[in-house]
Design a protein around this motif. Sequence first.
Motif, PDB file in Angstrom:
ATOM      1  N   PRO A 104       0.852  -1.193   0.000  1.00 37.46           N
ATOM      2  CA  PRO A 104       0.000   0.000   0.000  1.00 37.46           C
ATOM      3  C   PRO A 104       0.886   1.240   0.000  1.00 37.46           C
ATOM      4  N   SER A 105       0.468   2.283  -0.677  1.00 36.67           N
ATOM      5  CA  SER A 105       1.307   3.472  -0.810  1.00 36.67           C
ATOM      6  C   SER A 105       1.699   4.060   0.539  1.00 36.67           C
ATOM      7  N   ARG A 106       0.809   3.980   1.510  1.00 42.81           N
ATOM      8  CA  ARG A 106       1.141   4.510   2.839  1.00 42.81           C
ATOM      9  C   ARG A 106       2.323   3.748   3.436  1.00 42.81           C
ATOM     10  N   ASP A 107       2.334   2.415   3.284  1.00 46.32           N
ATOM     11  CA  ASP A 107       3.451   1.615   3.802  1.00 46.32           C
ATOM     12  C   ASP A 107       4.722   1.867   3.007  1.00 46.32           C
ATOM     13  N   SER A 108       4.561   2.113   1.716  1.00 47.20           N
ATOM     14  CA  SER A 108       5.720   2.426   0.886  1.00 47.20           C
ATOM     15  C   SER A 108       6.403   3.695   1.382  1.00 47.20           C
ATOM     16  N   VAL A 109       5.631   4.706   1.715  1.00 50.32           N
ATOM     17  CA  VAL A 109       6.196   5.956   2.230  1.00 50.32           C
ATOM     18  C   VAL A 109       6.871   5.732   3.572  1.00 50.32           C
ATOM     19  N   ARG A 110       6.319   4.839   4.368  1.00 51.73           N
ATOM     20  CA  ARG A 110       6.882   4.582   5.701  1.00 51.73           C
ATOM     21  C   ARG A 110       8.282   3.990   5.647  1.00 51.73           C
ATOM     22  N   THR A 111       8.661   3.372   4.532  1.00 49.46           N
ATOM     23  CA  THR A 111      10.010   2.811   4.431  1.00 49.46           C
ATOM     24  C   THR A 111      11.079   3.902   4.470  1.00 49.46           C
ATOM     25  N   SER A 112      10.689   5.157   4.320  1.00 47.26           N
ATOM     26  CA  SER A 112      11.661   6.263   4.309  1.00 47.26           C
ATOM     27  C   SER A 112      12.403   6.403   5.628  1.00 47.26           C
ATOM     28  N   VAL A 113      11.874   5.804   6.704  1.00 48.24           N
ATOM     29  CA  VAL A 113      12.525   5.917   8.016  1.00 48.24           C
ATOM     30  C   VAL A 113      13.539   4.801   8.248  1.00 48.24           C
ATOM     31  N   LEU A 114      13.679   3.853   7.312  1.00 50.54           N
ATOM     32  CA  LEU A 114      14.569   2.717   7.533  1.00 50.54           C
ATOM     33  C   LEU A 114      16.039   3.124   7.537  1.00 50.54           C
ATOM     34  N   ALA A 115      16.420   3.931   6.591  1.00 50.42           N
ATOM     35  CA  ALA A 115      17.810   4.370   6.478  1.00 50.42           C
ATOM     36  C   ALA A 115      17.868   5.530   5.492  1.00 50.42           C
ATOM     37  N   ARG A 116      19.049   6.175   5.434  1.00 52.53           N
ATOM     38  CA  ARG A 116      19.185   7.341   4.561  1.00 52.53           C
ATOM     39  C   ARG A 116      18.892   6.995   3.109  1.00 52.53           C
ATOM     40  N   ARG A 117      19.349   5.810   2.692  1.00 54.21           N
ATOM     41  CA  ARG A 117      19.146   5.420   1.296  1.00 54.21           C
ATOM     42  C   ARG A 117      17.666   5.307   0.934  1.00 54.21           C
ATOM     43  N   TRP A 118      16.816   5.002   1.919  1.00 54.38           N
ATOM     44  CA  TRP A 118      15.396   4.745   1.666  1.00 54.38           C
ATOM     45  C   TRP A 118      14.548   6.017   1.687  1.00 54.38           C
ATOM     46  N   ARG A 119      15.144   7.151   1.999  1.00 52.51           N
ATOM     47  CA  ARG A 119      14.355   8.360   2.214  1.00 52.51           C
ATOM     48  C   ARG A 119      13.538   8.762   0.993  1.00 52.51           C
ATOM     49  N   SER A 120      14.082   8.533  -0.180  1.00 55.05           N
ATOM     50  CA  SER A 120      13.402   9.006  -1.392  1.00 55.05           C
ATOM     51  C   SER A 120      12.973   7.885  -2.329  1.00 55.05           C
ATOM     52  N   LEU A 121      13.196   6.631  -1.952  1.00 47.16           N
ATOM     53  CA  LEU A 121      12.840   5.533  -2.850  1.00 47.16           C
ATOM     54  C   LEU A 121      11.350   5.512  -3.174  1.00 47.16           C
ATOM     55  N   TRP A 122      10.511   5.835  -2.200  1.00 43.33           N
ATOM     56  CA  TRP A 122       9.071   5.775  -2.396  1.00 43.33           C
ATOM     57  C   TRP A 122       8.592   6.725  -3.490  1.00 43.33           C
ATOM     58  N   ARG A 123       9.378   7.754  -3.768  1.00 43.15           N
ATOM     59  CA  ARG A 123       8.981   8.730  -4.783  1.00 43.15           C
ATOM     60  C   ARG A 123       8.985   8.144  -6.196  1.00 43.15           C
ATOM     61  N   SER A 124       9.749   7.053  -6.398  1.00 42.40           N
ATOM     62  CA  SER A 124       9.875   6.452  -7.730  1.00 42.40           C
ATOM     63  C   SER A 124       9.180   5.112  -7.855  1.00 42.40           C
ATOM     64  N   VAL A 125       8.354   4.749  -6.884  1.00 45.64           N
ATOM     65  CA  VAL A 125       7.618   3.481  -6.951  1.00 45.64           C
ATOM     66  C   VAL A 125       6.618   3.546  -8.107  1.00 45.64           C
TER      67      VAL A 125
END
Length: 353
Positions: free
Chosen positions: A35-56
């Motif tokens: 779900p998109s909400r969970d995809s955005v939540r991955t941004s807190v995992l690490a620095r590399r993940w901060r912007s990954l959700w933007r390109s899903v």
Amino acid sequence: MSRRLSEVGSTAAVGEHRIGDLPDDLLAYLMSFLPSRDSVRTSVLARRWRSLWRSVPALRLEDDTRGDGGPRSKFVDELLRRRHPTPLNVCDICSDYDTFHCEEAFTRIKPWLRYAFSHDVRALRVVAGSLTTNLVLVSSHLKRVELCFMQFKGSVNFTGCRVLDVLEMKGCNILASILCQSVRHLTIKGGCFDDKIRRRISAPNLISLKLAPSQGLTPLLDSMPSLLTASVESFDQQYHYCFDVPCEGCDRQARFPVVLEGLSAATNLELTTDDEHSPILETLTLLLDFQTHEKWHVMETYGIYDPKEQSPLSKHLKVVKIIRSSTKEDVIVDRILKILCAHGVPSEQIDIQ
């Protein structure tokens, strides 16, 4: 023992970093199943993940359950504003609607649909109890559409979607004709058609059709010359009782073949009804679910079956499957066997289940 535990710990430690070794585009693809909400939540995992959700390459959105544009709607608006312009493989919108706010709900998700089309969405799924007066979609990328629990009035027009291949409508109330020129696979299950006006389905490029609404007038089917497989349930209420009490003004034999005329090219037809006319039919499946055998007696009394008439069965017929719901229908099966025999169908082509 201690050495084995240390080996397990070492293996686990290595495994913890394996997902981090994947390239960004593959991670974004894997995140598209969330779900998109969970995809955005991955941004807190690490620095590399901060912007990954933007390109899903997927949007999986939930509408607010209230009709006031609450937190869920605000989240979606912010998500669409910050997201990169990555083309969408999937857009899935689910509206947990309140029947008193269905119009407001559809008005609220319209911008989300526009966003999806502007980003070349290929597969669209909408689950909503929203009332629409018209549905006209235009896209050169959309290949699959699934619409659930929606109500349509006016037109349902997909002719602007030139590469649309699959259309599924589940639990929808369809009070309009359906136009879908490019669609090759069409499924309409549950819901209902108009019970006052016989609507039309125009889908000339279909190769497979599944038609099983719960009620309403059977739609008129335009010619489908490429049709290979069809599964159709006759649900005309006026026809259901036609054998017991003739309907006033019901010219059944004249009208019903016209309703199913579009199926005449099918080579594999599963028809839950009482009439069949398909000159190149190869497989015929009869699903029996009669309470008594008197209906068959009435059919013969009205002259619908007459062994002296020219056989309506296809000369290409290879297999006839008779599926019983209980052993109570053995008498009906015997009558069907006599009818088939009278029309020249050999017993070795008949499969009784």
